[in-house]
Scaffold this motif. Structure first.
Motif, mmCIF file in Angstrom:
data_model
loop_
_atom_site.group_PDB
_atom_site.id
_atom_site.type_symbol
_atom_site.label_atom_id
_atom_site.label_comp_id
_atom_site.label_asym_id
_atom_site.label_seq_id
_atom_site.Cartn_x
_atom_site.Cartn_y
_atom_site.Cartn_z
ATOM 1 N N THR A 20 -10.736 -6.237 64.492
ATOM 2 C CA THR A 20 -9.559 -6.117 64.896
ATOM 3 C C THR A 20 -8.525 -6.032 63.646
ATOM 4 N N LEU B 286 -9.447 -2.521 71.879
ATOM 5 C CA LEU B 286 -9.421 -1.965 70.689
ATOM 6 C C LEU B 286 -9.760 -0.322 70.796
ATOM 7 N N TYR B 287 -9.023 0.433 69.887
ATOM 8 C CA TYR B 287 -9.397 1.767 70.050
ATOM 9 C C TYR B 287 -8.638 2.697 71.285
ATOM 10 N N GLN C 46 -3.250 -0.643 70.732
ATOM 11 C CA GLN C 46 -3.909 0.903 70.428
ATOM 12 C C GLN C 46 -3.976 1.324 72.042
ATOM 13 N N PRO D 120 -18.322 7.059 71.261
ATOM 14 C CA PRO D 120 -17.309 5.845 72.135
ATOM 15 C C PRO D 120 -17.825 5.663 73.512
ATOM 16 N N HIS E 189 -10.530 4.841 79.317
ATOM 17 C CA HIS E 189 -10.447 4.519 77.876
ATOM 18 C C HIS E 189 -9.029 5.681 77.382
ATOM 19 N N LEU F 204 -7.795 5.881 69.247
ATOM 20 C CA LEU F 204 -8.528 6.316 68.227
ATOM 21 C C LEU F 204 -9.917 7.019 68.757
ATOM 22 N N TYR F 205 -10.352 7.839 67.889
ATOM 23 C CA TYR F 205 -11.968 8.081 68.584
ATOM 24 C C TYR F 205 -12.684 7.824 67.542
ATOM 25 N N THR F 206 -13.601 6.777 67.733
ATOM 26 C CA THR F 206 -14.497 6.265 66.570
ATOM 27 C C THR F 206 -15.944 6.229 66.940
ATOM 28 N N TYR G 178 -11.506 1.684 60.547
ATOM 29 C CA TYR G 178 -10.865 0.562 61.331
ATOM 30 C C TYR G 178 -11.780 -0.255 61.918
ATOM 31 N N SER H 206 -13.567 6.546 62.159
ATOM 32 C CA SER H 206 -12.495 7.305 63.249
ATOM 33 C C SER H 206 -12.161 8.725 62.761
#
Length: 371
Positions: free
Chosen positions: A89, A137-138, A164, A276, A284, A288-290, A313, A346
């Motif tokens: 994180t 997260l994200y 986030q 993801p 969701h 972010l798109y990770t 990240y 990301s």
């Protein structure tokens, strides 16, 4: 692939242009009012935010880091206490635990969601544990039902780090409405961002809300009356006015983010990039798109060579940071988090992102994956 158009990681200017007239009028109105700190816009925004998230109280503050510090203080967390939190994180999550004199205890994450693994939390409990601090997260919601069950069993406070994840949900509940407090950042890159710094704390507890309002304003119980040492952590009127405007459009913006994510999912299916997780238990928000990719740094270079922005990240988990060496963690202590630091990438995502830009990103990434 020289025909690929430049794709920014984030384009805040297009959002500004769409809101420019409303935003400038809000600035003018604030100037005419003469109220600049904790004024009527802040009060109105707190009420609107609380209604949106589904909580009794929302307390604005200066930034998301302060939101965590204030939450920990208001819940009585301090020296001698331990707070369980993930090592994968942003630094502020653990930093704030240290700032109030408590000790962060790291528990590993799940492979698919990148969020706290409830099984690892259960193993990290000690008699000194006073709180759990999950991170959504994200924009992916953590498994709050399981984490809350652990907290109830052991009489622990729960602070949700929602920096986030504004708009993410667990079932019908918004993140930030489940634990004792939820903390939000309005840093410009967030799902709901202002044009500077800003933060918010949500709670359903009257006693905690009252304490938070004192702490954010120098510990004041009344004009120039101080019961405790507090902070100067106040949201200004201009940022609150902007956030009120943006809050009215936020569901549209989240829907647009999810449309971009859907297109990435479709184009990258079977390409060798781990897309993801879409948890069945919640929504969701795609702050972010990770993705997970092999040879992450080579993938990122391929994107950069084609003028496509990207982010990592995070490249080093918190338990291995120099500042936390004294806690005694070693490489291999948090294997899932450590693997994530080597694989996460990301990709560009923002509400007004054209789908043809998504196609450009996917094209370049898939070509790099095939090499």
């Amino acid at each position: 692939m020289h025909d690929v158009k430049p794709v920014p990681f984030l384009d805040l200017s297009s959002e500004y242009q769409a809101l420019e007239a409303e935003w400038l009028e809000a600035v003018r109105a604030t100037g005419r009012s003469g109220a600049f700190i904790l004024g009527p816009n802040v009060t109105a925004f707190e009420k609107e935010f609380a209604a949106c998230v589904g909580v009794k109280h929302a307390i604005a503050c200066a930034n998301g880091t302060d939101a965590l510090v204030l939450s920990l203080r208001a819940l009585g967390i301090g020296p001698g206490d331990e707070v369980i939190t993930p090592p994968f994180t942003f630094f502020a999550t653990a930093e704030t635990v240290t700032l109030v004199g408590a000790t962060p205890v790291f528990a590993d994450i799940e492979v698919d969601t990148f969020n706290l693994d409830p099984k690892c939390v259960a193993r990290a409990l000690t008699p000194k544990t006073k709180a759990i601090m999950p991170v959504h997260l994200y924009g992916c919601p953590a498994k709050m039902d399981e984490l809350m069950a652990i907290a109830r069993q052991h009489k622990l406070a729960v602070i949700e780090d929602c920096a986030q994840a504004f708009g993410a949900r667990v079932g019908a509940k918004h993140v930030g409405s489940i634990g004792d407090t939820g903390t939000f950042s309005f840093y410009p890159t967030k799902v709901l961002g202002c044009y500077g710094d800003g933060g918010m704390i949500t709670t359903n507890r009257d006693d905690v809300a009252e304490h938070l309002r004192r702490l954010r304003n120098h510990g004041q119980s009344g004009p120039y009356l101080h019961n405790e040492i507090g902070y100067n952590s106040r949201l200004d009127e201009i940022q609150a006015a902007l956030l009120r405007i943006k809050l009215r459009h936020i569901e549209r913006d989240i829907a647009n983010r999810r449309q971009v994510a859907d297109e990435y999912d479709r184009l990258l299916r079977g390409a060798g990039a781990g897309t993801p997780a879409r948890p069945a238990y919640g929504r969701h928000a795609f702050g972010l798109y990770t993705v997970r990719v092999p040879e992450r740094d080579r993938m990122r270079k391929a994107l950069g060579d084609n003028k496509i922005g990207s982010g990592v990240y995070y490249p080093l988990a918190l338990h291995l940071q120099e500042v936390y060496k004294s806690l005694g963690y070693r490489p291999g202590s948090m294997p899932v988090s450590e693997r994530a630091t080597a694989e996460v990438l990301s990709l560009p995502i923002y509400p007004s992102m054209p789908l043809e830009h998504v196609a450009c990103v996917a094209q370049v990434l898939m070509a790099a994956l095939k090499k």
